[in-house]
Design an enzyme around this catalytic site. Structure first.
Site, PDB file in Angstrom:
ATOM      1  CB  ALA A 103      51.710  45.993  35.321  1.00  0.00           C
ATOM      2  N   GLY A 120      49.955  34.061  37.639  1.00  0.00           N
ATOM      3  CA  GLY A 120      48.645  34.500  37.135  1.00  0.00           C
ATOM      4  C   GLY A 120      47.671  34.570  38.291  1.00  0.00           C
ATOM      5  CD  GLU A 146      39.899  43.853  36.653  1.00  0.00           C
ATOM      6  OE1 GLU A 146      39.370  44.036  37.774  1.00  0.00           O
ATOM      7  OE2 GLU A 146      40.118  44.765  35.850  1.00  0.00           O
ATOM      8  CB  THR A 172      39.896  32.294  36.803  1.00  0.00           C
ATOM      9  OG1 THR A 172      40.206  31.722  38.085  1.00  0.00           O
ATOM     10  CG2 THR A 172      41.188  32.549  36.024  1.00  0.00           C
ATOM     11  CD  GLU A 226      38.001  28.122  37.001  1.00  0.00           C
ATOM     12  OE1 GLU A 226      38.484  29.234  36.731  1.00  0.00           O
ATOM     13  OE2 GLU A 226      37.316  27.478  36.181  1.00  0.00           O
TER      14      GLU A 226
END
Ligand SMILES: Cc1cc2nc3c(=O)[nH]c(=O)nc-3n(C[C@H](O)[C@H](O)[C@H](O)COP(=O)(O)OP(=O)(O)OC[C@H]3O[C@@H](n4cnc5c(N)ncnc54)[C@H](O)[C@@H]3O)c2cc1C
Length: 373
Positions: free
Chosen positions: A118, A125, A357, A359, A361
């Site tokens: 978590a 994010g 896990e 993005t 980008e």
């Protein structure tokens, strides 16, 4: 240079393929239609010795084989296992004290307990340093408050590696990783996210409301949480690359078989050059994904820094999976758009691979940072 799996790895691959066909394929529709969490599969994988990662003598290559073969049939179970093995079990094995290993690992290896990881929060994010979940030291206790979102395995997990900061003005140097016991007071499940795909794998909000942790529940050293989070995500990305690879193969196989059966204009559609072009492009990218994924796994098993390679594998394999499912749906024509055919499941399941896990980008940023340093 050796491009072959060892004899043990070949046996492992055949065993897990067989298991997935025999045990997982029959419950796919139940998972899809009822969002059924496959507890019995997790238990059976435990009995087969497939859970636990390094803690159960499963090296990264073998772990990738397991996740790939499961994801060929069920990417949803693939992510349940990837989080459990590569983030949680490997995390406790790598950073835990001997006492923590004794306390947590046997149940995680047997499948009696499921693990979750978590880090993400609504405002944190791609940048976890913006997290609000915090803790306060009170004598020998650590009082944690905050909310995490999108936590895979959250509703089923017994133990969660959870990150919290002591000082919000200095998150990088005050982040700590706690091993949360979900049976303890102060822990609560929030909303369960309604997802586009990966039905049967749950992601949820979790709420810590004056949850009390103790010193021996800190993973690694206090204030080293950020380093631990990033190190574990590097290994986790190899798991997601393997999940992407397995999903790509599953979708490719369906499309290949369909193209050899469906006839139009008096010919199998596989005889049309444009369909051959699609299939050749799909399989070439799948091979490239495989090489990148297993190369990153090989480096990790050798104890080498594989941050660059893990990000390249995750980026390429996840984008390939989306390319492959798009072409596969095209090959199925209207049936690709029908909920009665399985190919749409792969299409929906693939979409998240370039998001979680890290993005695509963020992977590109990591890759650029690694090559430019
Ligand atoms: C099904 C699912 C399961 C998940 N499981 C877990 C889990 O088990 N544990 C956990 O902790 N988290 C989990 N997550 C959360 C996931 O890791 C995050 O969603 C992801 O890191 C992206 O964060 P975000 O959604 O807030 O997007 P944002 O960070 O808001 O990004 C939005 C867009 O902006 C782009 N962007 C952001 N920063 C930059 C930048 N610097 N440069 C260029 N572009 C940028 C992103 O790439 C993206 O395209 C899960 C998510 C999903 C959907």
């Amino acid at each position: 240079m050796n491009f072959e799996f060892s004899e043990e790895q070949k046996i492992l691959k055949a065993t897990i393929r067989n298991f997935a066909e025999r045990e997982i394929r029959p419950i796919i529709s139940k998972m899809e239609n009822e969002n059924y969490f496959p507890y019995e599969i997790i238990k059976k994988l435990g009995q087969l010795g497939m859970l636990g990662g390094y803690a159960n003598n499963i090296d990264t290559i073998s772990s990738a084989i397991i996740i790939e073969e499961i994801s060929r049939i069920s990417p949803a179970i693939g992510v349940i296992i990837s989080v459990h093995n590569t983030l949680v079990c490997n995390g406790i094995f790598e950073f835990g004290t001997e006492e923590q290993k004794r306390r947590y690992l046997p149940d995680l290896i047997s499948g009696n307990a499921i693990g979750a990881y978590a880090l993400t929060e609504s405002q944190a994010g791609s940048n976890p340093l913006e997290m609000n979940t915090s803790y306060k030291k009170v004598n020998d206790k650590y009082i944690i408050n905050g909310r995490k979102i999108w936590i895979t395995n959250g509703p089923q997990a017994r133990y969660i590696l959870l990150y919290a900061v002591e000082n919000k003005n200095n998150p990088k140097n005050s982040m700590t990783c706690f091993i949360i016991d979900t049976k303890r007071e102060g822990f609560q499940i929030g909303i369960i996210h309604n997802k586009l795909g990966l039905k049967g794998s749950y992601s949820c909000e979790i709420i810590l409301d004056n949850y009390t942790a103790y010193k021996d529940e800190i993973l690694g050293n206090e204030h080293e949480g950020y380093k631990i989070a990033m190190k574990l995500l590097t290994g986790g990305r190899i798991g997601i690359a393997a999940q992407s690879l397995g999903l790509s193969i599953g979708a490719y196989e369906l499309a290949l078989n369909y193209s050899k059966q469906r006839e139009q204009f008096g010919k199998k559609i596989s005889e049309f050059q444009i369909i051959q072009y699609y299939l050749s492009e799909m399989i070439t990218r799948i091979y490239a994904s495989r090489l990148l994924t297993y190369y990153a796994a090989y480096l990790k098993d050798k104890g080498q820094n594989c941050r660059l390679e893990a990000s390249m594998a995750k980026l390429y394999a996840s984008e390939t999976a989306n390319f492959v499912v798009d072409r596969a749906v095209q090959i199925f024509g209207s049936l690709g758009y029908a909920m009665d055919f399985d190919i749409q499941r792969y299409y929906r399941d693939a979409r998240v691979l370039t998001i979680y896990e890290g993005t695509s980008e963020i992977q590109r940023i990591i890759i650029a940072r690694e090559i430019l340093k």
